[in-house]
Enzyme design. Structure first.
Site, PDB file in Angstrom:
ATOM      1  N   LYS A 129      -3.331  12.298  -3.099  1.00  0.00           N
ATOM      2  CA  LYS A 129      -2.038  12.651  -2.173  1.00  0.00           C
ATOM      3  C   LYS A 129      -0.985  13.000  -2.967  1.00  0.00           C
ATOM      4  O   LYS A 129       0.072  13.262  -2.356  1.00  0.00           O
ATOM      5  CB  LYS A 129      -2.019  11.212  -1.513  1.00  0.00           C
ATOM      6  CG  LYS A 129      -3.134  10.751  -0.391  1.00  0.00           C
ATOM      7  CD  LYS A 129      -2.876   9.514   0.396  1.00  0.00           C
ATOM      8  CE  LYS A 129      -3.950   9.001   0.937  1.00  0.00           C
ATOM      9  NZ  LYS A 129      -4.855   9.711   2.017  1.00  0.00           N
ATOM     10  N   GLN A 158       1.013   6.342   1.161  1.00  0.00           N
ATOM     11  CA  GLN A 158       1.685   7.367   1.700  1.00  0.00           C
ATOM     12  C   GLN A 158       3.095   7.530   1.515  1.00  0.00           C
ATOM     13  O   GLN A 158       3.922   8.503   1.821  1.00  0.00           O
ATOM     14  CB  GLN A 158       1.553   7.359   3.295  1.00  0.00           C
ATOM     15  CG  GLN A 158       0.221   7.513   3.947  1.00  0.00           C
ATOM     16  CD  GLN A 158      -0.347   8.913   3.800  1.00  0.00           C
ATOM     17  OE1 GLN A 158       0.401   9.971   3.400  1.00  0.00           O
ATOM     18  NE2 GLN A 158      -1.627   8.967   3.994  1.00  0.00           N
ATOM     19  N   ASP A 160       0.906  -1.318   0.133  1.00  0.00           N
ATOM     20  CA  ASP A 160      -0.043   0.074  -0.153  1.00  0.00           C
ATOM     21  C   ASP A 160       0.911   1.206  -0.132  1.00  0.00           C
ATOM     22  O   ASP A 160       1.459   1.531   1.033  1.00  0.00           O
ATOM     23  CB  ASP A 160      -0.913  -0.016   1.163  1.00  0.00           C
ATOM     24  CG  ASP A 160      -1.821   1.222   1.475  1.00  0.00           C
ATOM     25  OD1 ASP A 160      -1.536   2.099   0.720  1.00  0.00           O
ATOM     26  OD2 ASP A 160      -2.703   1.369   2.366  1.00  0.00           O
ATOM     27  N   CYS A 176      -8.221   6.714  10.765  1.00  0.00           N
ATOM     28  CA  CYS A 176      -8.467   5.217   9.801  1.00  0.00           C
ATOM     29  C   CYS A 176      -7.475   4.231  10.283  1.00  0.00           C
ATOM     30  O   CYS A 176      -7.230   3.569   9.440  1.00  0.00           O
ATOM     31  CB  CYS A 176      -8.525   5.736   8.638  1.00  0.00           C
ATOM     32  SG  CYS A 176      -9.534   6.653   8.058  1.00  0.00           S
TER      33      CYS A 176
HETATM   34  N1  PMP Z   1      -3.841   3.472   2.537  1.00  0.00           N
HETATM   35  C1  PMP Z   1      -2.993   4.484   3.177  1.00  0.00           C
HETATM   36  C2  PMP Z   1      -1.750   4.099   4.190  1.00  0.00           C
HETATM   37  C3  PMP Z   1      -3.514   5.792   3.430  1.00  0.00           C
HETATM   38  O1  PMP Z   1      -3.137   6.751   4.238  1.00  0.00           O
HETATM   39  C4  PMP Z   1      -4.887   6.131   2.817  1.00  0.00           C
HETATM   40  C5  PMP Z   1      -5.661   7.221   2.773  1.00  0.00           C
HETATM   41  N2  PMP Z   1      -5.562   7.917   4.016  1.00  0.00           N
HETATM   42  C6  PMP Z   1      -5.598   5.045   2.185  1.00  0.00           C
HETATM   43  C7  PMP Z   1      -4.918   3.753   2.086  1.00  0.00           C
HETATM   44  C8  PMP Z   1      -6.603   5.159   1.511  1.00  0.00           C
HETATM   45  O2  PMP Z   1      -6.642   5.722   0.355  1.00  0.00           O
HETATM   46  P1  PMP Z   1      -7.929   6.677  -0.551  1.00  0.00           P
HETATM   47  O3  PMP Z   1      -8.914   7.130   0.532  1.00  0.00           O
HETATM   48  O4  PMP Z   1      -7.433   7.308  -1.471  1.00  0.00           O
HETATM   49  O5  PMP Z   1      -8.626   5.274  -1.346  1.00  0.00           O
END
Ligand code: PMP
Length: 405
Positions: A226, A203, A200, A364
């Protein structure tokens, strides 16, 4: 360091705004970055000059839009050093990219009793899709823990991997702890047991150089919003060998080869995974964001943001009763913390009134909160446009607010 911060800031009109009559300080780029004029202008240009639906129109506008859309796919291929554009699938974000793999990979490769290893420091988007898929298949999620410094215990990985392990999913950079995980090492360990790895990169992609071939990642996912690009656009990189074997995620136009009531055949990669009209405007404008990152130079960006991280960390450590979560030496420009006796939500509210935009709450990442036994925390995160002067102003505001409690 060759870094023209004034020029960079001039690209982001919103940074000149005031909020509550205070200069606007944006320390929430990890949630979503601000957008430069290059991206905004590209969106406008597309709609003023050559908009049409891609891949299906036999007219000038559609052809030009298609060329630009596919040009961005090529740009992303180069950006992450993929071998082919067939490996680059457009989605609507990291969340959808992970859901796609969780659903489609597990459908094909996971059976009852199997296991998927997920780290303890993941965003909910990298936990829940695996839980949903595991539930459907009667499989199990296994936790790869991190220590109190915010470092993954990768020495545990060898004992966690078994012949039941079908995939490992791990963040490149934690959205709470800022830790840059040793994903190359993790992938190497996993591949010794023929276990594929999803990284993932939500970030990581705006901050560190990504080379999917060097990492040997099986899947690598990230979001445009991002990375100074539009929201609603995500990327799934997947090795062809996996994407070819995986069934489609959604059905519809574009992902088919031929349709009849007797049966349907599917399109080639990457279109097999791109059902329906994608976010044409967003993808094309994302190209302008990638150009900006490339022009700035990722190594310059990384160095600039690292200097902000070091500066802010040192200043925050001066504050009595302040605890930082995540103290890895390999860290990106994210600092999460709490101040003893102060609720993170109250702190964020008061700082907002002083012009500082930051994030508070569980971020989150409930499993990270559970690790430290806290309900939430404050997070500041940096982008290419932040400055030490902003950190000074934030620090003063923070001290003022602290005196109120
Ligand atoms: N993985 C990580 C590490 C994140 O920081 C985020 C967004 N905060 C996501 C997944 C989800 O990304 P998105 O909301 O753009 O789908």
């Amino acid at each position: 360091m060759n870094y023209d911060i004034d020029k960079i800031r001039s690209y982001f009109p919103v940074l000149k705004k005031e909020v509550y009559n205070k200069p606007f300080i944006y320390f929430d780029s990890a949630a979503s970055s601000q957008k430069p004029v290059q991206v905004l202008m590209k969106e406008e240009e597309l709609h003023n000059e050559y908009y049409g639906n891609i891949h299906r129109g036999a007219h000038y506008m559609a052809d030009k839009a298609t060329n630009d859309f596919e040009g961005v796919r090529e740009k992303i291929k180069t950006f992450i050093n993929a071998t082919s554009t067939k490996e680059i699938v457009f989605t609507k974000g990291t969340t959808e990219s992970i859901n796609l793999v969780a659903s489609s990979f597990c459908e094909r490769f996971v059976a009852e009793g199997d296991e998927i290893i997920v780290s303890e420091m993941e965003h909910h988007a990298n936990i829940v899709p695996w839980q949903l898929a595991a539930e459907r298949k009667g499989a199990r999620i296994v936790k790869l823990p991190f220590n109190d410094s915010g470092i993954l215990e990768i020495e545990r990985l060898i004992e966690l991997i078994s012949d039941k392990t079908k995939l490992i999913s791990v963040a490149h950079v934690s959205n709470v702890l800022g830790t840059i995980n040793p994903v190359k090492e993790i992938i190497n360990i996993a591949h010794h047991s023929d276990v594929p790895v999803l990284v993932d990169g939500a970030q990581a992609a705006p901050h560190v150089k990504i080379d999917v071939q060097d990492l040997d990642a099986d899947f690598y996912v990230f979001s445009a919003h991002k990375m100074y690009g539009p929201n609603g656009v995500g990327i799934l990189f997947g090795k062809e060998k996996w994407l070819n074997e995986m069934p489609p995620y959604q059905g519809g136009g574009e992902m088919i080869s031929e349709v009849s009531f007797e049966g349907t055949t599917f399109n080639d990669l990457p279109y097999k995974f791109e059902a329906g009209t994608p976010h044409i405007t967003g993808v094309i404008a994302f190209g302008a964001a990638i150009d900006l990152i490339n022009e700035t130079g990722l190594e310059n960006l990384t160095a600039w943001e690292h200097s902000l991280l070091e500066y802010a960390t040192a200043k925050l450590k001066e504050i009595e009763g302040l605890r930082i979560y995540g103290e890895a030496t390999q860290k990106s420009g994210v600092i999460s913390f709490n101040i003893e006796g102060v609720h993170s939500y109250d702190l964020a509210m008061l700082l907002d009134k002083m012009g500082v935009a930051l994030r508070s709450g569980h971020l989150c990442a409930d499993t990270v909160m559970a690790h430290y036994n806290i309900p939430g925390c404050i997070r500041i995160s940096f982008g290419m446009y932040n400055t030490k002067a902003e950190i000074d102003a934030f620090w003063e505001a923070l001290n003022k607010v602290r005196m109120m409690f």
